[in-house]
Design a protein around this motif. Structure first.
Motif, PDB file in Angstrom:
ATOM      1  N   ARG A 146       0.865  -1.142   0.115  1.00 23.88           N
ATOM      2  CA  ARG A 146      -0.010   0.124  -0.082  1.00 23.88           C
ATOM      3  C   ARG A 146       0.954   1.253   0.199  1.00 23.88           C
ATOM      4  O   ARG A 146       1.828   1.269   0.889  1.00 23.88           O
ATOM      5  CB  ARG A 146      -1.045  -0.082   1.281  1.00 23.88           C
ATOM      6  N   ASP A 147       0.552   2.290  -0.858  1.00 20.49           N
ATOM      7  CA  ASP A 147       1.322   3.492  -1.009  1.00 20.49           C
ATOM      8  C   ASP A 147       0.823   4.411   0.160  1.00 20.49           C
ATOM      9  O   ASP A 147      -0.110   4.119   0.960  1.00 20.49           O
ATOM     10  CB  ASP A 147       1.395   3.964  -2.096  1.00 20.49           C
ATOM     11  N   ARG A 148       1.529   5.555   0.188  1.00 19.29           N
ATOM     12  CA  ARG A 148       1.335   6.587   1.283  1.00 19.29           C
ATOM     13  C   ARG A 148      -0.395   7.142   1.182  1.00 19.29           C
ATOM     14  O   ARG A 148      -0.707   7.404   2.223  1.00 19.29           O
ATOM     15  CB  ARG A 148       1.926   7.698   1.478  1.00 19.29           C
ATOM     16  N   LYS A 149      -0.866   6.835  -0.056  1.00 22.56           N
ATOM     17  CA  LYS A 149      -2.151   7.491  -0.138  1.00 22.56           C
ATOM     18  C   LYS A 149      -3.216   6.277   0.192  1.00 22.56           C
ATOM     19  O   LYS A 149      -4.414   6.187  -0.094  1.00 22.56           O
ATOM     20  CB  LYS A 149      -2.503   8.011  -1.567  1.00 22.56           C
ATOM     21  N   SER A 150      -2.688   5.043   0.494  1.00 28.03           N
ATOM     22  CA  SER A 150      -3.475   3.930   0.887  1.00 28.03           C
ATOM     23  C   SER A 150      -3.930   3.287  -0.321  1.00 28.03           C
ATOM     24  O   SER A 150      -4.878   2.424  -0.285  1.00 28.03           O
ATOM     25  CB  SER A 150      -4.635   4.080   1.857  1.00 28.03           C
TER      26      SER A 150
END
Length: 162
Positions: A156-160
């Motif tokens: 998952r990236d920082r923006k979910s």
């Protein structure tokens, strides 16, 4: 995964004298603090652990039995003890499972949802009622093609975004 105190939870499995899964808890210096069994017997290996917060963990395991279904278990005490394995409705042809928690009580799984072969890779998500539904077929090939989609991984990236 990382525990709230900074220690690491490392899922492991054994295939020598039995086929079973454990979770190791390791401190920041690499010292083993705990070792706790997730499964017993000869049916479930390669645990994928998801933290649900507040000490609640879910484990999703590869099926090496004749059931051909994903196994699951849960812990309410940071993995010190685990509930008995349950067989899920999602097919699993003795292949690895990837899991990620996308928000409270919502998990996504990447699986080969077939009885045999690894020629299809799908994503599943659980509903608020705990029912698993396929949300996407990521890759698919003809069974005779020889193509395989094995050992999935989710991040998952920082923006979910998964």
């Amino acid at each position: 995964f990382i525990y709230e105190d900074g220690t690491v939870g490392l899922p492991v499995y054994h295939e020598f004298a039995g086929k079973f899964s454990e979770i190791l808890r390791i401190d920041t210096q690499g010292n083993l603090l705990e070792k706790n069994r997730i499964s017993w017997g000869r049916q479930a290996i390669q645990p994928e652990i998801v933290s649900m917060g507040s000490g609640k963990l879910k484990a999703y395991l590869r099926d090496v039995s004749s059931k051909r279904r994903i196994w699951s278990s849960s812990s309410n005490n940071y993995g010190r003890s685990w509930k008995r394995l349950t067989s899920m409705s999602i097919l699993n042809p003795d292949s690895a499972v990837a899991a990620i928690n996308v928000r409270k009580n919502r998990t996504v799984l990447a699986v080969n949802d077939l009885e045999t072969g690894r020629y299809r890779l799908s994503l599943y998500a659980n509903t608020a009622q705990g029912i698993w539904k396929r949300i996407k077929i990521v890759e698919s090939a003809k069974p005779i093609s020889g193509e395989r989609y094995a050992y999935p991984y989710l991040i998952r990236d920082r923006k979910s975004v998964v």
